[in-house]
Motif scaffolding. Structure first.
Motif, PDB file in Angstrom:
ATOM      1  N   ASP A  12       0.864  -1.183   0.000  1.00 51.38           N
ATOM      2  CA  ASP A  12       0.000   0.000   0.000  1.00 51.38           C
ATOM      3  C   ASP A  12       0.898   1.228   0.000  1.00 51.38           C
ATOM      4  OD1 ASP A  12      -1.880   2.116   0.745  1.00 51.38           O
ATOM      5  OD2 ASP A  12      -3.230   0.489   1.351  1.00 51.38           O
ATOM      6  N   ASP A  13       0.560   2.226  -0.801  1.00 54.99           N
ATOM      7  CA  ASP A  13       1.392   3.426  -0.862  1.00 54.99           C
ATOM      8  C   ASP A  13       1.159   4.347   0.331  1.00 54.99           C
ATOM      9  OD1 ASP A  13      -1.196   3.867  -2.033  1.00 54.99           O
ATOM     10  OD2 ASP A  13      -0.492   5.825  -2.695  1.00 54.99           O
ATOM     11  N   GLU A  14       0.134   4.070   1.152  1.00 54.96           N
ATOM     12  CA  GLU A  14      -0.138   4.873   2.339  1.00 54.96           C
ATOM     13  C   GLU A  14       0.322   4.128   3.599  1.00 54.96           C
ATOM     14  OE1 GLU A  14      -4.241   5.887   2.417  1.00 54.96           O
ATOM     15  OE2 GLU A  14      -4.140   7.103   0.584  1.00 54.96           O
ATOM     16  N   ASP A  38       5.655  -0.134  -0.530  1.00 55.79           N
ATOM     17  CA  ASP A  38       4.868   1.077  -0.737  1.00 55.79           C
ATOM     18  C   ASP A  38       4.555   1.346  -2.206  1.00 55.79           C
ATOM     19  OD1 ASP A  38       7.337   1.803  -1.680  1.00 55.79           O
ATOM     20  OD2 ASP A  38       7.675   3.408  -0.213  1.00 55.79           O
ATOM     21  N   SER A  39       4.865   0.351  -3.053  1.00 53.19           N
ATOM     22  CA  SER A  39       4.555   0.497  -4.481  1.00 53.19           C
ATOM     23  C   SER A  39       4.446  -0.875  -5.134  1.00 53.19           C
ATOM     24  CB  SER A  39       5.645   1.307  -5.197  1.00 53.19           C
ATOM     25  OG  SER A  39       6.857   0.564  -5.256  1.00 53.19           O
ATOM     26  N   MET A  61      -2.936   2.761  -6.450  1.00 52.21           N
ATOM     27  CA  MET A  61      -1.545   3.161  -6.240  1.00 52.21           C
ATOM     28  C   MET A  61      -1.021   3.847  -7.489  1.00 52.21           C
ATOM     29  SD  MET A  61       0.248  -0.029  -4.183  1.00 52.21           S
ATOM     30  CE  MET A  61      -0.006  -1.202  -5.545  1.00 52.21           C
ATOM     31  N   ASN A  65      -0.535   0.147 -10.586  1.00 50.17           N
ATOM     32  CA  ASN A  65      -1.648   0.008  -9.644  1.00 50.17           C
ATOM     33  C   ASN A  65      -1.851  -1.458  -9.240  1.00 50.17           C
ATOM     34  OD1 ASN A  65      -3.196  -1.335 -11.615  1.00 50.17           O
ATOM     35  ND2 ASN A  65      -4.079   0.587 -12.350  1.00 50.17           N
TER      36      ASN A  65
END
Length: 245
Positions: A12-14, A38-39, A61, A65
């Protein structure tokens, strides 16, 4: 249950979403979160080296994605199971195109996550050794004003959550308890019970037929029971997989 832990990776990028999901998964001793990414690009590289059993994969993302990442993961020698995470609840149909085990809707719901973990355990960590045809002797204990009632799990048609109580519908009687449905589901895990809706748990031994309703949902007819139960479209595929040869 197998003693082997399920190796999981969170993508997850968050950071907040990663931390939240990692915290929720820490409650399951069967799950070991071995890494985060994170990517999508980082996830593919890490999966190549670490070979997780399952990837909890965010959909929205930048750059690569969730859809594109899942497609890349399918090309690996060791293909992990996929659980998508998304803020959009109508994503289910597209998720299953990638043979996803499940998809989680943000913000994460603990009951939904519990159902996802149970599906992962069924796929990755089945019971070891030969399957016994004998059922456990244990009965489900129901506390009432008259004392403790003991019910044979095989006599239960279905259970459902009704506001602040859980109702247990048996072949001959109906009971009311304050125990949460997810707790009863855990106690009945060695028997043929299956979630068909976030509020309903049904004994598969009594399933007679699935009747198409609308919007991908179905009605479920049980043997010896006139009332039809609603099957959420999110559970239809898993239910059919469980039922059909």
């Amino acid at each position: 249950m197998s003693s082997k832990k399920i190796k999981a990776m969170i993508v997850d990028d968050e950071r907040y979403s990663r931390d939240e999901l990692k915290h929720l998964l820490s409650h399951y001793e069967e799950i070991d979160v071995i890494d985060e990414a994170d990517s999508g690009e980082s996830a593919v590289i890490k999966c190549l080296h670490q070979q997780p059993d399952v990837v909890f994969l965010d959909v929205e993302m930048p750059k690569l994605n969730g859809m594109e990442t899942a497609k890349s993961l399918k090309q690996l020698k060791h293909v992990p199971l996929i659980v998508f995470a998304t803020a959009y609840p109508d994503f289910a149909v597209e998720a299953f195109r990638f043979d996803a085990v499940d998809y989680l809707v943000k913000p994460f719901d603990e009951e939904q996550l519990n159902e996802t973990v149970q599906r992962l355990l069924e796929k990755i960590a089945p019971p070891e050794g030969p399957i016994s045809l004998e059922r456990p002797v244990s009965k489900l204990a129901i506390e009432s004003e008259e004392g403790i009632v003991y019910i044979q799990p095989e006599e239960i048609l279905y259970l459902y959550r009704d506001e602040r109580v859980t109702r247990i519908v048996g072949k001959d009687e109906e009971y009311e308890v304050k125990t949460p449905l997810k707790d009863l589901e855990a106690r009945l895990k060695d028997f043929s019970f299956f979630r068909i809706h976030k509020s309903y748990l049904v004994n598969l031994n009594y399933v007679l037929r699935l009747i198409p309703w609308f919007n991908g949902a179905y009605h479920l007819e049980l043997k010896g029971h006139k009332e039809k139960l609603s099957v959420s479209r999110n559970y239809v595929k898993a239910l059919r997989t469980k039922l059909e040869l």
